[in-house]
Design a protein around this motif. Structure first.
Motif, PDB file in Angstrom:
ATOM      1  N   GLU A 146       0.673  -1.192  -0.348  1.00 28.40           N
ATOM      2  CA  GLU A 146       0.120   0.262  -0.352  1.00 28.40           C
ATOM      3  C   GLU A 146       0.644   1.201  -0.280  1.00 28.40           C
ATOM      4  OE1 GLU A 146      -0.473   0.641   4.986  1.00 28.40           O
ATOM      5  OE2 GLU A 146      -2.368   0.053   4.177  1.00 28.40           O
ATOM      6  N   LYS A 149       0.675   3.161  -2.962  1.00 32.27           N
ATOM      7  CA  LYS A 149      -0.859   3.280  -3.710  1.00 32.27           C
ATOM      8  C   LYS A 149      -1.012   4.271  -5.378  1.00 32.27           C
ATOM      9  CE  LYS A 149      -5.498   3.285  -2.331  1.00 32.27           C
ATOM     10  NZ  LYS A 149      -5.889   2.488  -3.514  1.00 32.27           N
ATOM     11  N   ARG A 187      -4.717  -1.800  -7.501  1.00 30.34           N
ATOM     12  CA  ARG A 187      -4.978  -0.716  -6.942  1.00 30.34           C
ATOM     13  C   ARG A 187      -3.841   0.595  -6.127  1.00 30.34           C
ATOM     14  NH1 ARG A 187      -6.044  -5.023  -3.547  1.00 30.34           N
ATOM     15  NH2 ARG A 187      -3.502  -5.490  -2.246  1.00 30.34           N
ATOM     16  N   ASN A 188      -2.493   0.072  -6.953  1.00 27.20           N
ATOM     17  CA  ASN A 188      -1.355   0.589  -6.872  1.00 27.20           C
ATOM     18  C   ASN A 188      -0.994   2.021  -8.386  1.00 27.20           C
ATOM     19  OD1 ASN A 188      -0.768   0.659  -4.320  1.00 27.20           O
ATOM     20  ND2 ASN A 188       0.528  -0.592  -3.978  1.00 27.20           N
TER      21      ASN A 188
END
Length: 336
Positions: A146, A149, A187-188
């Protein structure tokens, strides 16, 4: 005297078109250096190179459809999986000479000698030197964390480069872990995938993202570009070879193969020998900044600086069998 010179001096019987000796190359490559190489080959041999361009899938399907009437002498393509696919579909024949076996180490050729590599390329992490510290980087797997991100740039799932890279992760880590990684990358994303590898570098320069997954040679081309904007962008970028303490950096090839019904077989073999010779390889890497397969090649300083890295120990030809799995994962996780 090199293996190329000694063999090219032999008299060969060739077919001709209107009295002109030719070799017909079905190619997926789109690099300016290839044109230069073909011109040099013609200058040395009098054999003219006729190109037919397309994707690997298109060209292999065309060769199948044309059958014995095909004009294809050579298939020249990126990706070990594509070369294996062509072999499996019966559009190639064995091509083995003393020169080829001398020029191309065993790891970069088909075990049954249906194809030979002409260059290799590493898929690496490229980063903005002013925004990312090299010590923050480690592995491909870490890019799914994350902390990245909104910072990762990469081309689309339609890219053979990405399909083979994910196929290598399936081979090394299993389907489940490969899917988890792909989900993390999606997601990133700094933006939806678009453009080629150079476009990812330019997006870093425009501060759209901070890191990109790219092939090394695009950075080499940009650093030596006639376009000052490309040079300026490339100078702001760092190149990091991931997974040096684990599974190694993903690597793939460009390769050459002899078409099953080649009407100009002897000319085709001469071209393969030239492209893998010390002379041909030196011209190739000085223009494309790919890594050579011939260990006797004279390389630009940049490639010498990059060349010492741990590589994945996967047979690149086996990656093709996992392309479907990779494509299914890309579709499932929304990697367009």
């Amino acid at each position: 005297m090199s293996a190329w010179c000694s063999l090219s001096s032999m008299t060969r019987q060739t077919d001709s078109l209107d009295g002109q000796q030719v070799v017909n190359v079905y190619t997926t490559r789109h690099y300016q250096v290839d044109t230069m190489l073909f011109q040099e080959f013609t200058k040395r041999t009098g054999i003219h190179v006729k190109e037919v361009k397309g994707t690997a899938e298109e060209l292999i399907e065309r060769m199948k459809h044309e059958g014995k009437t095909s004009s294809a002498d050579i298939l020249l393509t990126v990706d070990g999986g594509a070369l294996a696919f062509a072999k499996q579909h019966g559009v190639l024949q064995k091509m083995s000479t003393k020169a080829l076996l001398h020029n191309v180490p065993r790891e970069w050729r088909d075990q049954e000698q249906y194809w030979f590599g002409i260059a290799t390329r590493a898929r690496v992490i490229v980063y903005a030197k002013e925004r990312v510290k090299q010590e923050e980087l480690s592995t491909y797997e870490d890019l799914a964390h994350e902390r990245w991100k909104g910072k990762v740039l990469v081309r689309s799932s339609a890219s053979l480069y990405n399909q083979s890279m994910l196929a290598s992760f399936i081979e090394l880590n299993g389907q489940q872990q490969a899917e988890k990684w792909a989900q993390g990358i999606v997601r990133n994303f700094a933006r939806p995938p678009e453009g080629g590898d150079k476009d990812q570098a330019k997006a870093i320069g425009a501060k759209i993202g901070d890191i990109a997954i790219m092939n090394t040679y695009y950075i080499g081309q940009m650093l030596n570009s006639s376009d000052p904007e490309e040079r300026e962008i490339a100078e702001q970028l760092g190149v990091f070879f991931p997974n040096q303490l684990t599974t190694g950096t993903h690597i793939n090839i460009s390769g050459i193969a002899l078409a099953k019904h080649a009407p100009n077989k002897e000319n085709a073999v001469q071209l393969a020998e030239f492209l893998t010779s010390t002379e041909g390889q030196t011209l190739l890497v000085q223009g494309s900044y790919e890594f050579p397969v011939n260990p006797e090649t004279k390389m630009p300083r940049l490639l010498n600086d990059w060349r010492s890295f741990e590589k994945q120990t996967i047979d690149v030809a086996t990656l093709g069998r996992l392309h479907k799995n990779a494509s299914d994962i890309f579709e499932k996780v929304g990697w367009q």
